[in-house]
Scaffold this motif. Structure first.
Motif, PDB file in Angstrom:
ATOM      1  N   LEU A  63       0.806  -1.215   0.000  1.00 41.84           N
ATOM      2  CA  LEU A  63       0.000   0.000   0.000  1.00 41.84           C
ATOM      3  C   LEU A  63       0.840   1.267   0.000  1.00 41.84           C
ATOM      4  N   LYS A  64       2.138   1.128   0.133  1.00 36.40           N
ATOM      5  CA  LYS A  64       2.998   2.310   0.198  1.00 36.40           C
ATOM      6  C   LYS A  64       3.210   2.884  -1.189  1.00 36.40           C
ATOM      7  N   THR A  65       3.062   4.203  -1.283  1.00 39.81           N
ATOM      8  CA  THR A  65       3.328   4.910  -2.529  1.00 39.81           C
ATOM      9  C   THR A  65       4.801   5.278  -2.594  1.00 39.81           C
ATOM     10  N   PRO A  66       5.302   5.624  -3.764  1.00 41.61           N
ATOM     11  CA  PRO A  66       6.696   6.094  -3.835  1.00 41.61           C
ATOM     12  C   PRO A  66       6.969   7.267  -2.905  1.00 41.61           C
ATOM     13  N   ALA A  67       5.983   8.165  -2.749  1.00 39.66           N
ATOM     14  CA  ALA A  67       6.176   9.291  -1.830  1.00 39.66           C
ATOM     15  C   ALA A  67       6.304   8.802  -0.393  1.00 39.66           C
ATOM     16  N   ASP A  68       5.522   7.767  -0.037  1.00 40.67           N
ATOM     17  CA  ASP A  68       5.627   7.215   1.311  1.00 40.67           C
ATOM     18  C   ASP A  68       6.999   6.600   1.541  1.00 40.67           C
ATOM     19  N   ARG A  69       7.498   5.883   0.546  1.00 44.34           N
ATOM     20  CA  ARG A  69       8.805   5.255   0.711  1.00 44.34           C
ATOM     21  C   ARG A  69       9.911   6.310   0.831  1.00 44.34           C
ATOM     22  N   GLN A  70       9.777   7.364   0.041  1.00 40.74           N
ATOM     23  CA  GLN A  70      10.781   8.428   0.128  1.00 40.74           C
ATOM     24  C   GLN A  70      10.723   9.123   1.482  1.00 40.74           C
ATOM     25  N   ALA A  71       9.502   9.391   1.950  1.00 38.63           N
ATOM     26  CA  ALA A  71       9.359  10.030   3.265  1.00 38.63           C
ATOM     27  C   ALA A  71       9.893   9.130   4.363  1.00 38.63           C
ATOM     28  N   GLU A  72       9.672   7.816   4.223  1.00 38.86           N
ATOM     29  CA  GLU A  72      10.170   6.875   5.222  1.00 38.86           C
ATOM     30  C   GLU A  72      11.694   6.880   5.273  1.00 38.86           C
ATOM     31  N   GLU A  73      12.309   6.917   4.101  1.00 38.65           N
ATOM     32  CA  GLU A  73      13.766   6.949   4.064  1.00 38.65           C
ATOM     33  C   GLU A  73      14.309   8.251   4.645  1.00 38.65           C
ATOM     34  N   GLN A  74      13.635   9.359   4.357  1.00 36.42           N
ATOM     35  CA  GLN A  74      14.065  10.635   4.913  1.00 36.42           C
ATOM     36  C   GLN A  74      13.959  10.624   6.442  1.00 36.42           C
ATOM     37  N   LEU A  75      12.844  10.091   6.953  1.00 36.84           N
ATOM     38  CA  LEU A  75      12.678  10.029   8.403  1.00 36.84           C
ATOM     39  C   LEU A  75      13.731   9.134   9.035  1.00 36.84           C
ATOM     40  N   LEU A  76      14.016   8.002   8.390  1.00 38.37           N
ATOM     41  CA  LEU A  76      15.021   7.107   8.929  1.00 38.37           C
ATOM     42  C   LEU A  76      16.377   7.789   8.974  1.00 38.37           C
ATOM     43  N   LYS A  77      16.698   8.529   7.930  1.00 37.72           N
ATOM     44  CA  LYS A  77      17.979   9.233   7.903  1.00 37.72           C
ATOM     45  C   LYS A  77      18.048  10.299   8.996  1.00 37.72           C
ATOM     46  N   LYS A  78      16.947  11.039   9.164  1.00 42.15           N
ATOM     47  CA  LYS A  78      16.928  12.045  10.230  1.00 42.15           C
ATOM     48  C   LYS A  78      17.063  11.396  11.598  1.00 42.15           C
ATOM     49  N   LEU A  79      16.385  10.253  11.765  1.00 45.25           N
ATOM     50  CA  LEU A  79      16.445   9.572  13.055  1.00 45.25           C
ATOM     51  C   LEU A  79      17.859   9.083  13.340  1.00 45.25           C
ATOM     52  N   LEU A  80      18.533   8.553  12.331  1.00 46.12           N
ATOM     53  CA  LEU A  80      19.908   8.119  12.519  1.00 46.12           C
ATOM     54  C   LEU A  80      20.815   9.298  12.838  1.00 46.12           C
ATOM     55  N   ASP A  81      20.553  10.445  12.220  1.00 44.53           N
ATOM     56  CA  ASP A  81      21.347  11.641  12.520  1.00 44.53           C
ATOM     57  C   ASP A  81      21.176  12.050  13.984  1.00 44.53           C
ATOM     58  N   VAL A  82      19.929  12.019  14.453  1.00 42.38           N
ATOM     59  CA  VAL A  82      19.677  12.397  15.846  1.00 42.38           C
ATOM     60  C   VAL A  82      20.342  11.402  16.791  1.00 42.38           C
ATOM     61  N   VAL A  83      20.264  10.113  16.461  1.00 42.02           N
ATOM     62  CA  VAL A  83      20.907   9.100  17.299  1.00 42.02           C
ATOM     63  C   VAL A  83      22.411   9.334  17.352  1.00 42.02           C
ATOM     64  N   ASN A  84      23.008   9.671  16.220  1.00 43.61           N
ATOM     65  CA  ASN A  84      24.444   9.941  16.197  1.00 43.61           C
ATOM     66  C   ASN A  84      24.792  11.189  16.987  1.00 43.61           C
ATOM     67  N   GLN A  85      23.936  12.193  16.928  1.00 45.70           N
ATOM     68  CA  GLN A  85      24.184  13.402  17.705  1.00 45.70           C
ATOM     69  C   GLN A  85      24.078  13.115  19.204  1.00 45.70           C
ATOM     70  N   ARG A  86      23.119  12.290  19.585  1.00 37.49           N
ATOM     71  CA  ARG A  86      23.031  11.893  20.986  1.00 37.49           C
ATOM     72  C   ARG A  86      24.276  11.115  21.402  1.00 37.49           C
ATOM     73  N   ASP A  87      24.760  10.292  20.496  1.00 34.98           N
ATOM     74  CA  ASP A  87      25.977   9.541  20.777  1.00 34.98           C
ATOM     75  C   ASP A  87      27.156  10.487  20.969  1.00 34.98           C
TER      76      ASP A  87
END
Length: 1073
Positions: free
Chosen positions: A1034-1058
């Motif tokens: 059910l995921k659209t290409p826009a959903d997949r792109q948004a998911e990847e962007q969120l994952l990247k942002k989340l990893l950035d925040v985790v690295n900053q916390r680290d």
């Protein structure tokens, strides 16, 4: 059994006593119970034993079992420990009643006086785990069946007073209502005892009651004569409490509580609140008890703008006086805030009524909080000794956002009762006082984390509560001024003089001698004074080189002008040593500000005086192990310079290309500071001179108001000097703190991150939100002074919705930290090459164990539940009270048994396997722990904010004092040399105090960054979960792109916390070294 309870009048009175919910009903039912049994109230433990003997049916027996279990603890000696002690307790608040319970269990005769005649305070108190266990052990569930059945552990003040009142009545405490304690009446003659002065007309037995122990729990506005209090001042803080009627409808029970939202780490919520309602708050809390209880901190300008306050007055009493507060506007204010915080789900809000029948809403000031200098005293006259002790608010006024009031109040009550026991055992007055003051030193440091974890073992003995107990921390010699012998010195009072403070860092001669030693051996440098010897800039460069070899070789100063060399030294000292300038390079060269130069050099001296440096000293930047060096100041300085550059990667790349890989020059460093490539001018190329605005009277006049700047007033930002009072956000006028502001490149104004105007979308599609910022990354730091700036994609500007929205729950039920990184790393996502995240840090053994634990149950249960399911689970839990009190007590006793990491693994496992729905008790326990974790974070944020405000106030006092000293030194005309020397030492001492406060402020801001990143991670995780729970088809290409962007942002925040964690660990190790 039920029929006998209904036919026996005593049983009926007892049941009415248990269920009574009003103070007068409690007293009348207990009076009827005693009348039916032929007993006289207030008879002490003998009365309790008679009650127990005559009320032996099942309902009463369950309560006697709990009270007997407490009374049988060895410390009470079967009620004989204080059998000959007579006590007077002033105040029937929670702390006074709790102290009376302990004194009664010790066997003392206890008389309690209270000026009120009913309990009417609906405000809700947060409970620590040990207070919950303690109240359950006293039969709280028998008196109040809804005690701690929600996801947040709290109770209203009125309910807490009611259940404790019932306990003290059963234990035989004598209570007098409507009686006000006004002071002590010394023994009129030898052989008589101490009495109390009471109003209006106490009965004769009470007026003639002689006692040898007085416990004052009458609140912060009344402290017995002889005690001194210390004021802890912060910025103006206006708190507002309001109670709405709780009809207990299904809709109301489904509204989640708010354990605490603070601006300091969730700015987007308060920005949305301001935009929607015009209300500007610092924090807000919502508890659901007998009433819907909200407490918030409002800004004065907002209250004036919305008409809640008629006029702005400098006096707090006048500002918040009834004549200056518009009741209708205040009611509209709190209704709007409560509606927004709960998403309007509470329906029509009706105000609860206070003791006078008015809407239960109040605005109060907690700018200043009082703390008693001592917790106990002894007074003696004609051989009659009186032991005086303080508990509750008259001992320490609590800071309400921390939720410490009742917990530390109970601890103080236990400590005071232990003091009375030691007194009854015959210990000497000075020994008793010394032990009590030793315990008092621990009180302000207590938290659920640093007390004994097994709350079931807590007894009256302080050793069962405090792991680091030292009853000899205060010696008897140190408490001699707490022992008054009135026959010798009738008016003697303890000394209330503040500490004189630490001695100054050194005289002017010592500073000059140290500077000579540090600059010795450098060609062309001859330091003979603290003015002209520094005019050519070479001495300052030599000092910096001695402390940081490798940044600049002395030979490279050939051909460099004095102004350029001085400007370079000032900048490197700020960026690499954490020593901000207090005067401009122009002032140093011209010698126009000798006092400013002395104050500046004294910062070097106080920081590095205990560190040996040779010409071939340690290479690299400032090491965190150097005594006095503020690593936090360095870290925040790098962070702030990171915020000041919008496209750091591009600028850095361009700079490297322009210099052909050589070290960047000063102008490049100003844009992209890097500890890897320090700002060293190339051989034969002079450093770029500072910009014009840095030199035009930069050290003398404020860049904003144009008024004169005294030395202690100077705050340097972006090369300019300001008053701290002027350096505020251009929009909200809030004080700007290190790492929390940014200068707008278009208008040149400074803004806090919340109100920073947007610069437009960047190429990668991410907007630089007001709360987003990049942290210096530990991976890129090749030198130990602190991590260098890393380039991470900015976070979007999506504002967090208000708490209670169904699509975005605002309360985090489960804390996500290190396990999140492990789970995300296992996701089958293939990002594009340019979006490849940075390498993950090595996993710990605990992380691998958690992964193995979760992996062993793959396929056993359902996928991760959505946030809506968690909210529904909480609603189900809220509606169903526990049917087994023993199970709840067992869960409460084991609340702290699991570590946070293992708890997280169990939560994930329980959700995935459906266990939480099968075992509701475990479900409630886990959800309660999650709420407690959220409360801890809120309390931590509020403690930081309070301390920041106290530091700001203390800096203001130092500035005012420094201005007087500086004026005296600059106009020293006919003053003797000795007086000038004293003034100079005083100025240096003030400078050191200021530098110490600034270092502490920077450390607190590091904590703010950590809290902010935690909040970002939670919001990103909630949004990412929405995409992960979608079916792949059910995921659209826009959903997949948004998911990847969120994952990247989340990893950035985790690295900053680290990065922050690594920084804090390096700082800890350096302090140990």
């Amino acid at each position: 059994m039920a029929s006998s309870a209904s036919t026996n009048p005593a049983h009926a009175h007892f049941e009415s006593f248990l269920q009574a919910q009003l103070c007068q009903d409690v007293l009348s039912s207990f009076q009827g119970l005693c009348g039916a049994l032929g007993l006289e109230p207030g008879g002490g433990l003998p009365q309790y034993r008679k009650l127990k003997a005559q009320l032996n049916y099942w309902s009463a027996k369950s309560l006697w079992a709990k009270l007997d279990k407490r009374a049988e603890q060895p410390v009470y000696q079967q009620g004989r420990a204080c059998a000959r002690t007579k006590c007077l307790v002033v105040g029937a608040g929670p702390c006074g009643l709790r102290a009376a319970v302990e004194l009664a269990l010790l066997g003392a005769r206890v008389v309690l006086v209270e000026k009120r005649t009913k309990f009417s305070r609906h405000n809700v108190l947060h409970l620590w785990p040990f207070t919950i266990h303690d109240l359950r052990a006293l039969g709280a569930k028998k008196f109040y069946g809804r005690f701690c059945t929600g996801t947040l552990d709290h109770i209203s003040i009125r309910q807490l007073q009611l259940l404790l009142l019932k306990v003290v009545l059963l234990l035989g405490v004598e209570i007098h209502w409507g009686v006000t304690f006004t002071g002590l009446q010394p023994p009129p003659k030898k052989g008589s005892g101490w009495r109390a002065r009471l109003q209006p007309h106490p009965p004769a037995p009470l007026a003639n009651y002689e006692f040898d122990v007085l416990i004052s729990a009458a609140g912060g506005k009344f402290v017995p004569e002889g005690f001194t209090v210390r004021e802890m001042r912060g910025k103006l803080a206006i708190g507002i409490t309001v109670n709405f009627v709780n009809r207990r409808t299904v809709e109301e029970t489904q509204v989640p509580e708010i354990s605490g939202v603070a601006r300091i780490y969730n700015q987007s919520f308060f920005q949305s609140l301001l935009k929607a309602t015009g209300i500007d708050l610092e924090n807000i809390v919502y508890y659901k008890d007998d009433t819907h209880y909200f407490v918030m901190t409002a800004k004065k300008q907002c209250l004036l703008r919305l008409g809640v306050l008629r006029q702005d007055w400098p006096e707090i009493d006048r500002l918040l006086g009834s004549a200056n507060v518009v009741p209708e506007a205040l009611q509209r204010f709190v209704r709007a805030a409560a509606d927004f915080a709960t998403n309007g789900k509470l329906g029509k809000l009706e105000f609860a009524r206070d003791a006078h029948g008015r809407p239960d809403i109040s605005a109060f000031d907690f700018t200043s909080m009082m703390r008693a200098e001592s917790s106990a005293r002894v007074q003696e006259k004609d051989g009659a000794r009186l032991l005086l002790g303080l508990v509750g608010d008259c001992l320490v006024e609590p800071f309400w956002p921390l939720g410490t009031g009742v917990a530390r109040g109970f601890l103080a009550a236990f400590d005071a009762a232990w003091m009375v026991k030691r007194w009854a055992e015959g210990a000497g007055p000075l020994e008793v006082l010394a032990e009590r003051e030793s315990l008092y030193q621990l009180l302000s440091q207590t938290s659920p984390e640093n007390m004994h974890r097994n709350v079931a073992q807590y007894e009256l003995d302080p050793a069962t509560r405090y792991p680091t107990l030292n009853l000899r921390a205060v010696t008897p010699h140190q408490v001699q001024d707490l022992y008054d012998v009135m026959a010798k010195e009738p008016g003697r009072r303890p000394s209330d003089k503040p500490d004189a403070g630490k001695p100054a860092t050194g005289t002017q001669e010592e500073l000059l001698r140290w500077c000579r030693e540090q600059t010795a051996g450098y060609p062309g440098v001859h330091v003979t004074d603290l003015s002209s010897s520094w005019a050519d800039g070479r001495a300052l460069c030599a000092l910096v080189h001695r402390l940081r070899p490798g940044l600049l070789e002395p030979a490279e100063l050939r051909g460099v002008g004095a102004l350029e060399a001085t400007a370079w030294a000032l900048k490197v000292a700020e960026h690499e040593l954490g020593i901000p300038p207090v005067l401009s390079a122009k002032a140093v060269v011209a010698g126009s500000d000798p006092l400013g130069l002395i104050a500046y050099l004294s910062h070097f001296h106080s920081t590095f005086k205990n560190t040996a440096h040779g010409p071939g000293g340690p290479e690299g930047p400032a090491r965190q192990g150097f005594p006095g060096t503020s690593s936090a100041v360095l870290f925040l300085g790098k962070l702030q310079r990171t915020l000041q550059r919008p496209r750091a990667q591009d600028v850095l790349q361009e700079n490297r290309e322009d210099t052909g890989g050589k070290k960047p020059r000063l102008e490049g460093e100003a844009k992209t500071p890097s500890t890897e490539e320090p700002p060293v001018p190339e051989s034969g190329v002079p450093p770029t001179p500072p910009s014009q605005h840095q030199e035009a009277g930069a050290g003398d006049l404020c860049a904003l108001c144009g008024e004169h700047l005294y030395i202690l007033e100077r705050l340097c930002a972006d090369g300019r000097f300001f008053h701290r009072s002027c350096f505020r956000c251009h929009t909200c006028e809030a004080t700007l703190w290190p790492g929390g502001y940014r200068q707008h490149p278009e208008d040149g104004h400074f803004y806090c991150l919340q109100h920073l105007p947007q610069e437009g979308p960047e190429e990668d599609g991410g907007d630089q939100g007001p709360g987003s910022q990049d942290l210096p990354a530990a991976e890129e730091a090749s030198m130990p002074s602190g991590p260098s700036p890393a380039v991470t994609p900015p976070e979007g500007t999506r504002a967090a919705p208000s708490p209670g929205q169904p699509t975005q729950p605002t309360r985090r039920l489960i804390r996500l930290s290190s396990p999140e990184r492990q789970r995300l790393s296992s996701l089958q996502l293939t990002p594009e090459p340019e979006l490849e995240p940075p390498p993950k840090p090595p996993r710990s053994c605990a992380a691998l164990a958690r992964q193995a634990l979760e992996g062993s149950f793959v396929g056993w249960g359902m996928p991760v539940q959505s946030p809506q399911v968690l909210v529904a689970t909480e609603e189900e839990q809220e509606q169903s009270a526990s049917s087994s009190e023993e199970e709840e007590e067992e869960a409460a006793g084991e609340t702290t048994a699991l570590g946070s990491d293992m708890e997280q693994a169990l939560v994930t496992l329980a959700k995935n396997s459906g266990t939480m729905s099968k075992y509701p008790t475990w479900q409630r326990t886990l959800l309660r722990r999650a709420r407690e974790e959220e409360m801890k974070r809120f309390c931590k944020a509020q403690a930081v904010q309070r301390r920041l405000h106290e530091i700001e106030t203390a800096l203001g006092d130092l500035e005012a004092e420094g201005m007087k000293v500086e004026l005296a030194l600059r106009s020293q005309g006919g003053s003797p040399e000795q007086q000038n020397t004293l003034w100079m030492e005083q100025l240096l001492q003030l400078v050191q105090k200021k530098n110490s406060l600034l270092a502490e402020e920077a450390e607190l801001m590091i904590t703010v960054q950590e809290l902010n990143l935690e909040e970002k991670q939670w919001h990103l995780d909630q949004e990412l979960r929405g995409y992960l729970n979608q079916e792949g088809a059910l995921k659209t290409p826009a959903d997949r792109q948004a998911e990847e962007q969120l994952l990247k942002k989340l990893l950035d925040v985790v690295n900053q916390r680290d990065t922050l964690i690594r920084f804090q660990e390096e700082l800890r190790l350096s302090e140990l070294a």
